[in-house]
Design a protein around this motif. Structure first.
Motif, PDB file in Angstrom:
ATOM      1  N   GLY A  88       7.820  55.513  63.064  1.00  0.00           N
ATOM      2  CA  GLY A  88       6.857  55.928  64.076  1.00  0.00           C
ATOM      3  C   GLY A  88       5.876  56.971  63.604  1.00  0.00           C
ATOM      4  N   PHE A  89       5.587  56.976  62.283  1.00  0.00           N
ATOM      5  CA  PHE A  89       4.666  57.945  61.703  1.00  0.00           C
ATOM      6  C   PHE A  89       3.567  57.259  60.899  1.00  0.00           C
ATOM      7  N   ARG A  90       2.520  58.019  60.577  1.00  0.00           N
ATOM      8  CA  ARG A  90       1.552  57.655  59.554  1.00  0.00           C
ATOM      9  C   ARG A  90       1.432  58.804  58.580  1.00  0.00           C
ATOM     10  N   ILE A  91       1.133  58.478  57.335  1.00  0.00           N
ATOM     11  CA  ILE A  91       1.022  59.501  56.302  1.00  0.00           C
ATOM     12  C   ILE A  91      -0.443  59.889  56.127  1.00  0.00           C
ATOM     13  N   LYS A  92      -0.701  61.179  56.197  1.00  0.00           N
ATOM     14  CA  LYS A  92      -2.044  61.733  56.012  1.00  0.00           C
ATOM     15  C   LYS A  92      -1.959  62.929  55.068  1.00  0.00           C
ATOM     16  N   LEU A  93      -2.993  63.115  54.245  1.00  0.00           N
ATOM     17  CA  LEU A  93      -3.095  64.357  53.494  1.00  0.00           C
ATOM     18  C   LEU A  93      -3.737  65.377  54.418  1.00  0.00           C
ATOM     19  N   LEU A  94      -2.996  66.427  54.730  1.00  0.00           N
ATOM     20  CA  LEU A  94      -3.483  67.445  55.668  1.00  0.00           C
ATOM     21  C   LEU A  94      -3.600  68.799  54.986  1.00  0.00           C
ATOM     22  N   GLY A  95      -4.569  69.566  55.437  1.00  0.00           N
ATOM     23  CA  GLY A  95      -4.630  70.986  55.161  1.00  0.00           C
ATOM     24  C   GLY A  95      -4.235  71.706  56.435  1.00  0.00           C
ATOM     25  N   ILE A  96      -3.319  72.656  56.332  1.00  0.00           N
ATOM     26  CA  ILE A  96      -2.799  73.353  57.518  1.00  0.00           C
ATOM     27  C   ILE A  96      -2.729  74.844  57.222  1.00  0.00           C
ATOM     28  N   ALA A  97      -3.382  75.646  58.047  1.00  0.00           N
ATOM     29  CA  ALA A  97      -3.305  77.104  57.929  1.00  0.00           C
ATOM     30  C   ALA A  97      -2.813  77.668  59.253  1.00  0.00           C
ATOM     31  N   THR A  98      -1.829  78.545  59.182  1.00  0.00           N
ATOM     32  CA  THR A  98      -1.186  79.092  60.374  1.00  0.00           C
ATOM     33  C   THR A  98      -1.070  80.603  60.249  1.00  0.00           C
ATOM     34  N   ARG A  99      -1.309  81.278  61.362  1.00  0.00           N
ATOM     35  CA  ARG A  99      -1.127  82.734  61.404  1.00  0.00           C
ATOM     36  C   ARG A  99      -0.039  83.085  62.395  1.00  0.00           C
ATOM     37  N   THR A 100       0.936  83.852  61.950  1.00  0.00           N
ATOM     38  CA  THR A 100       1.992  84.364  62.810  1.00  0.00           C
ATOM     39  C   THR A 100       2.061  85.880  62.634  1.00  0.00           C
ATOM     40  N   GLU A 101       2.982  86.511  63.330  1.00  0.00           N
ATOM     41  CA  GLU A 101       3.150  87.949  63.180  1.00  0.00           C
ATOM     42  C   GLU A 101       3.544  88.311  61.753  1.00  0.00           C
ATOM     43  N   ALA A 102       4.170  87.357  61.034  1.00  0.00           N
ATOM     44  CA  ALA A 102       4.627  87.632  59.671  1.00  0.00           C
ATOM     45  C   ALA A 102       3.523  87.477  58.634  1.00  0.00           C
ATOM     46  N   GLY A 103       2.400  86.844  58.999  1.00  0.00           N
ATOM     47  CA  GLY A 103       1.310  86.662  58.053  1.00  0.00           C
ATOM     48  C   GLY A 103       0.683  85.290  58.142  1.00  0.00           C
ATOM     49  N   VAL A 104      -0.029  84.927  57.093  1.00  0.00           N
ATOM     50  CA  VAL A 104      -0.803  83.681  57.073  1.00  0.00           C
ATOM     51  C   VAL A 104      -0.249  82.732  56.018  1.00  0.00           C
ATOM     52  N   SER A 105      -0.064  81.478  56.403  1.00  0.00           N
ATOM     53  CA  SER A 105       0.313  80.446  55.438  1.00  0.00           C
ATOM     54  C   SER A 105      -0.799  79.403  55.394  1.00  0.00           C
ATOM     55  N   ALA A 106      -1.045  78.868  54.207  1.00  0.00           N
ATOM     56  CA  ALA A 106      -2.067  77.843  54.038  1.00  0.00           C
ATOM     57  C   ALA A 106      -1.565  76.841  53.009  1.00  0.00           C
ATOM     58  N   ARG A 107      -1.575  75.554  53.368  1.00  0.00           N
ATOM     59  CA  ARG A 107      -0.969  74.542  52.510  1.00  0.00           C
ATOM     60  C   ARG A 107      -1.688  73.208  52.662  1.00  0.00           C
ATOM     61  N   VAL A 108      -1.744  72.467  51.568  1.00  0.00           N
ATOM     62  CA  VAL A 108      -2.298  71.116  51.551  1.00  0.00           C
ATOM     63  C   VAL A 108      -1.251  70.210  50.934  1.00  0.00           C
ATOM     64  N   HIS A 109      -0.894  69.146  51.640  1.00  0.00           N
ATOM     65  CA  HIS A 109       0.100  68.201  51.119  1.00  0.00           C
ATOM     66  C   HIS A 109       0.161  66.979  52.027  1.00  0.00           C
ATOM     67  N   PRO A 110       0.746  65.883  51.552  1.00  0.00           N
ATOM     68  CA  PRO A 110       0.933  64.723  52.433  1.00  0.00           C
ATOM     69  C   PRO A 110       1.860  65.087  53.588  1.00  0.00           C
ATOM     70  N   CYS A 111       1.553  64.550  54.751  1.00  0.00           N
ATOM     71  CA  CYS A 111       2.355  64.799  55.945  1.00  0.00           C
ATOM     72  C   CYS A 111       2.611  63.489  56.674  1.00  0.00           C
ATOM     73  N   MET A 112       3.743  63.422  57.343  1.00  0.00           N
ATOM     74  CA  MET A 112       3.988  62.356  58.301  1.00  0.00           C
ATOM     75  C   MET A 112       3.643  62.898  59.675  1.00  0.00           C
ATOM     76  N   VAL A 113       2.720  62.220  60.361  1.00  0.00           N
ATOM     77  CA  VAL A 113       2.324  62.643  61.700  1.00  0.00           C
ATOM     78  C   VAL A 113       2.687  61.551  62.691  1.00  0.00           C
ATOM     79  N   PRO A 114       3.158  61.904  63.875  1.00  0.00           N
ATOM     80  CA  PRO A 114       3.550  60.890  64.867  1.00  0.00           C
ATOM     81  C   PRO A 114       2.364  60.018  65.270  1.00  0.00           C
ATOM     82  N   LEU A 115       2.656  58.777  65.605  1.00  0.00           N
ATOM     83  CA  LEU A 115       1.605  57.835  65.985  1.00  0.00           C
ATOM     84  C   LEU A 115       0.852  58.269  67.231  1.00  0.00           C
ATOM     85  N   ASP A 116       1.454  59.095  68.075  1.00  0.00           N
ATOM     86  CA  ASP A 116       0.756  59.519  69.293  1.00  0.00           C
ATOM     87  C   ASP A 116      -0.144  60.742  69.061  1.00  0.00           C
ATOM     88  N   ALA A 117      -0.205  61.247  67.812  1.00  0.00           N
ATOM     89  CA  ALA A 117      -1.109  62.355  67.498  1.00  0.00           C
ATOM     90  C   ALA A 117      -2.501  61.811  67.227  1.00  0.00           C
TER      91      ALA A 117
END
Length: 430
Positions: free
Chosen positions: A245-274
């Motif tokens: 129930g997924f598709r594979i996409k190359l995604l770039g994802i950057a997230t900020r939390t109280e602990a800091g910032v993460s930034a990553r690029v890699h293949p991801c499985m994303v649900p078909l309803d996304a």
């Protein structure tokens, strides 16, 4: 109407020639929106005689792009040379130091030298605009930096490379292996003769570094990114993703939390309803999440003469109108000093495929490794039987820490029944 804005364009390749064409074809419309005409009066390129599909007669011509800066008849510099070093960097630095506005489509330059360029721009009160550097014709820069200025943005992500998205789409639709589709993409002009920057995730990482700096009002730092490409994605993984129930996409994802910032690029499985699962072919998409607006999704063509030139001209219109903003959304003394978080601290669910010898006890050995690493398995697929031969065993896990998964991968690779490097794809629910 005010006097025309005089533009010097350095680099007359696909994008530079596209800028000339858009400015000429839509001159009346652009003039009305800019409040004055915008006209290219000087150019720099190596070959004066090449047919670029747009006339260049009557323009002042410079062999050395940096010489455009000293031309008193040039109000603003457009850099479409490309590359993080050499003439492109020299030109942009010289223009900013001279107080001349710069418009660039150069994501590598910004990702690697954006901190210094922002300091130059601020010190000399020179606008530095770069809408065309990320996602081509999609107005991602303005959306994140200006349209969402009232939001606390916690995540920005997207499909940031059309070549990779095209390859993964064709692999899924046609059941082909990566190398076959890459060769076709090169013939069609979607991939370069040396496709490394695209397929190894570097191009997408340049763009993500820029988006993350804008989203979090933080100086750009390319060295903080975790980068993987799509070379190891196989037709088997594409097929298994569909079954799960997924598709594979190359995604770039950057997230900020109280602990800091993460930034990553890699293949991801994303649900078909996304929504992002249905962005196909050479199209790009950018997703931003703000506390007030919620989730915003932008989609469109991320490359090509027309879309990229469209973004360059949008920046020129802003400069003509006197609309400027700090490079990373805030002045240097107001930027965030949030620390970078290492990839090892990432938490998420995973897809894991092992090619193993089909014999009794193999699955038990595999699950024992996961158990010892405190990784909980959500599902397991083993299709068909071939005693004594290689078969795929596919698992998905519940959320766990990246460091634990990498340790488990090292142990799994050492099992004598595991015949090749395990395939690992992270599961993301955008």
């Amino acid at each position: 109407m005010s006097r025309p804005l005089s533009v010097g364009v350095a680099g007359l390749g696909t994008v530079g020639a596209g800028v000339l064409k858009v400015l000429r074809d839509n001159a009346g419309l652009i003039s009305a929106r800019a409040g004055r005409p915008i006209a290219v009066t000087a150019v720099s390129s190596r070959d004066r005689h090449k047919d670029r599909g747009v006339p260049v007669t009557g323009l002042r011509w410079y062999e050395d792009p940096v010489a455009l800066v000293a031309d008193p008849g040039v109000d603003v510099i457009v850099e479409t040379i490309g590359g993080s070093e050499g003439p492109a960097r020299a030109l942009v630095e010289a223009a900013l130091a001279a107080g001349k506005p710069v418009v660039t489509a150069n994501k590598a330059l910004l990702a690697l030298h954006g901190r210094k360029l922002a300091q130059l721009a601020e010190a000399h009160n020179a606008p530095l605009a770069f809408e065309a550097a990320v996602a081509g014709g999609i107005p991602a820069i303005k959306a994140v930096r200006e349209g969402l200025a009232g939001n606390d943005i916690r995540r920005v992500a997207g499909i940031l490379n059309g070549t990779c998205n095209y390859i993964l789409t064709e692999m899924r639709l046609r059941g082909l292996q990566f190398a076959e589709v890459l060769a076709e993409a090169q013939k069609l002009g979607y991939a370069e003769a040396d496709p490394s920057f695209d397929i190894d995730g570097v191009d997408a990482a340049h763009k993500l570094a820029i988006l993350a700096a804008l989203a979090f009002n933080r100086p750009v730092d390319f060295s903080e990114l975790h980068v993987e490409g799509i070379r190891d994605v196989s037709a088997v993984d594409i097929e298994m993703a569909a079954a799960l129930g997924f598709r594979i996409k190359l995604l770039g994802i950057a997230t900020r939390t109280e602990a800091g910032v993460s930034a990553r690029v890699h293949p991801c499985m994303v649900p078909l309803d996304a929504p992002i699962a249905h962005v196909e072919g050479v199209f790009n998409a950018v997703v931003a999440e703000g506390d007030a607006v919620g989730r915003v999704v932008l989609q469109g063509r991320g490359a090509g003469a027309g879309p990229t030139a469209s973004a360059v001209v949008a920046d020129l219109v802003d400069i003509a109108r006197g609309r400027t903003t700090p490079v990373w959304g805030a002045s240097a003394d107001a930027l965030s000093a949030a620390p970078a978080r290492p990839m090892s601290s990432h938490r998420g669910a995973y897809y894991l495929r092992l090619m193993v010898v089909d014999r009794p006890g193999v699955v038990a050995d595999v699950t024992a490794v996961l158990r010892d690493a405190k990784i909980s398995m959500e599902s397991l697929l083993q299709r068909g039987r071939a005693p004594g031969e290689a078969v795929p065993v596919v698992m998905t896990t519940h959320e766990c820490e990246e460091a634990a998964m990498q340790a488990a991968i090292r142990r799994l690779s050492g099992l004598d029944a595991v015949l090749e490097k395990p395939a690992l794809i992270r599961i993301e629910t955008l």
